[in-house]
Design a protein around this motif. Structure first.
Motif, short mmCIF file in Angstrom:
data_model
loop_
_atom_site.label_atom_id
_atom_site.label_comp_id
_atom_site.label_asym_id
_atom_site.label_seq_id
_atom_site.Cartn_x
_atom_site.Cartn_y
_atom_site.Cartn_z
N ASN A 219 0.83 -1.20 0.00
CA ASN A 219 0.00 0.00 0.00
C ASN A 219 0.87 1.26 0.00
N ALA A 220 0.21 2.39 -0.29
CA ALA A 220 0.94 3.64 -0.49
C ALA A 220 1.71 4.06 0.75
N SER A 221 1.12 3.88 1.93
CA SER A 221 1.81 4.31 3.15
C SER A 221 3.09 3.51 3.38
N GLU A 222 3.06 2.21 3.04
CA GLU A 222 4.24 1.39 3.21
C GLU A 222 5.33 1.78 2.19
N VAL A 223 4.92 2.07 0.96
CA VAL A 223 5.88 2.53 -0.04
C VAL A 223 6.54 3.83 0.43
N HIS A 224 5.74 4.75 0.95
CA HIS A 224 6.29 6.02 1.44
C HIS A 224 7.22 5.79 2.62
N ARG A 225 6.86 4.88 3.52
CA ARG A 225 7.68 4.64 4.70
C ARG A 225 9.07 4.15 4.31
N ILE A 226 9.13 3.25 3.33
CA ILE A 226 10.41 2.65 2.94
C ILE A 226 11.18 3.54 1.96
N ALA A 227 10.47 4.05 0.96
CA ALA A 227 11.14 4.79 -0.12
C ALA A 227 11.48 6.23 0.26
N GLY A 228 10.67 6.82 1.12
CA GLY A 228 10.93 8.20 1.51
C GLY A 228 10.94 9.14 0.31
N ASN A 229 12.02 9.89 0.18
CA ASN A 229 12.13 10.86 -0.92
C ASN A 229 12.38 10.21 -2.27
N GLU A 230 12.60 8.89 -2.28
CA GLU A 230 12.87 8.19 -3.55
C GLU A 230 11.58 7.67 -4.21
N ILE A 231 10.43 8.08 -3.71
CA ILE A 231 9.17 7.68 -4.35
C ILE A 231 9.25 7.95 -5.86
N VAL A 232 8.81 6.97 -6.65
CA VAL A 232 8.81 7.13 -8.11
C VAL A 232 7.40 7.52 -8.53
N SER A 233 7.17 8.81 -8.70
CA SER A 233 5.82 9.29 -9.04
C SER A 233 5.71 9.78 -10.48
N LYS A 234 6.85 10.01 -11.12
CA LYS A 234 6.85 10.52 -12.49
C LYS A 234 6.45 9.42 -13.48
N ALA A 235 5.72 9.80 -14.52
CA ALA A 235 5.37 8.84 -15.56
C ALA A 235 6.63 8.30 -16.22
N GLY A 236 6.61 7.01 -16.54
CA GLY A 236 7.76 6.38 -17.19
C GLY A 236 7.34 5.17 -17.98
N GLY A 237 8.31 4.48 -18.53
CA GLY A 237 8.04 3.35 -19.41
C GLY A 237 7.87 2.04 -18.65
N GLY A 238 7.41 1.03 -19.38
CA GLY A 238 7.34 -0.33 -18.87
C GLY A 238 8.47 -1.16 -19.45
N GLU A 239 8.85 -2.23 -18.75
CA GLU A 239 9.97 -3.02 -19.23
C GLU A 239 9.91 -4.44 -18.66
N PHE A 240 10.70 -5.31 -19.27
CA PHE A 240 10.89 -6.65 -18.72
C PHE A 240 12.33 -7.06 -18.97
N GLY A 241 12.80 -8.05 -18.20
CA GLY A 241 14.16 -8.50 -18.43
C GLY A 241 14.58 -9.56 -17.44
N SER A 242 15.85 -9.91 -17.53
CA SER A 242 16.40 -10.97 -16.68
C SER A 242 17.91 -10.78 -16.55
N TYR A 243 18.45 -11.40 -15.53
CA TYR A 243 19.90 -11.44 -15.38
C TYR A 243 20.33 -12.84 -15.79
N SER A 244 20.82 -12.97 -17.00
CA SER A 244 21.27 -14.20 -17.66
C SER A 244 20.38 -14.46 -18.88
N SER A 245 20.68 -15.53 -19.59
CA SER A 245 20.01 -15.83 -20.86
C SER A 245 19.23 -17.14 -20.80
N THR A 246 18.74 -17.50 -19.62
CA THR A 246 18.10 -18.80 -19.46
C THR A 246 16.58 -18.69 -19.33
N GLN A 247 16.02 -17.56 -19.79
CA GLN A 247 14.58 -17.36 -19.80
C GLN A 247 14.11 -16.99 -21.20
N TYR A 248 12.82 -17.14 -21.42
CA TYR A 248 12.19 -16.76 -22.69
C TYR A 248 10.95 -15.94 -22.34
#
Length: 267
Positions: A219-248
């Motif tokens: 929930n929003a209050s928990e995100v604020h508690r942990i992230a503090g000033n680092e809250i990501v509120s600006k619009a941005g892109g979507g993405e996917f990925g992995s660390y290594s090449s063993t997924q599809y």
């Protein structure tokens, strides 16, 4: 002529008036409507499959790009086709959609092979590049929210909520319990941001009717508690990925939940 004879006058020559030539007015050239202009407003939603080669597919979808590592599109694995296959075995492979959204959902379907290497894959949202952030860690120089699938011994899986801050480092927001996982199945990972609340779900595509295997909201209050000033509120892109090449990966979708707005390229 002798007197008394009738006077014979020559018949007058008929006067011939040539018939007027018909006037031909050429039929007007039919007016063909001009082609409709290319829409200047992008669609409200974007759905990506990967059934063409990487080069062709990226030309067809200019909002999509490989932000890190590499991918081969139109790959296959066992009974699965139209897959995006990462190429870097010991590095982060990341596909990014440049449509910027704030209240959004990102989905991707993935298959994990039987190699025990590389048991982490993720979707990200509100992702924007920060030139001042460290660009060589897990966040790859982007500020964003992540929902990871962390697999254990190819038999169990859990969800991890993370935030990538302005310094390029990440912080954990929440980690779920472990559930059963199989390399014989494909799984759908769905991640949403509505306001400052984050919601992530993991589905076994072999049994959608059973509902999500994992389903959690930070929930929003928990995100604020942990992230503090680092809250990501600006619009941005979507993405996917992995660390290594063993997924599809396949069926990468981004959805904008804001009424009356459309997907726009990130600035």
């Amino acid at each position: 002529a002798a007197p008394g004879d009738p006077t014979t006058l020559p018949s007058p020559k008929p006067t011939h008036h040539p018939s007027p030539k018909p006037t031909h007015h050429p039929s007007p050239v039919p007016t063909i409507p001009a082609p409709s202009p290319v829409p200047t407003i992008p669609p409200k939603e974007a759905e990506y499959t990967f059934c063409e080669s990487t080069e062709i597919y990226l030309e067809q979808h200019p909002a999509l790009r490989i932000a890190s590592g590499g991918f081969n599109f139109s790959d296959s694995y066992e009974d699965f086709a139209c897959l995006a296959k990462p190429t870097e075995y010991t590095d982060t492979n990341l596909v990014h959609s440049d449509y910027a959204m704030q209240n959004m959902t990102v989905n991707v379907t993935f298959v994990k092979d039987t190699n025990s290497k590389g048991q982490v894959m993720a979707v990200g949202l509100r992702s924007t590049q920060n030139d001042n952030a460290w660009g060589y860690g897990y966040c790859q120089g982007y500020q964003k929210y992540l929902c990871n699938v962390q697999i254990k011994n190819l038999k169990k899986a859990k969800l991890e909520f993370k935030i990538c801050g302005s310094n390029g480092l990440y912080e954990d927001l929440y980690v779920t319990e472990l559930v059963a996982f199989s390399t014989q199945h494909s799984y759908k990972l769905s991640f949403s941001a509505l306001g400052d609340a984050l919601h992530c779900q993991l589905y076994d595509t072999e049994d959608y009717a059973a509902g999500p295997l994992l389903d959690h909201t930070v929930n929003a209050s928990e995100v604020h508690r942990i992230a503090g000033n680092e809250i990501v509120s600006k619009a941005g892109g979507g993405e996917f990925g992995s660390y290594s090449s063993t997924q599809y990966f396949t069926n990468f979708d981004v959805y904008n939940h804001d009424e009356g707005t459309y997907l726009q390229y990130a600035q």
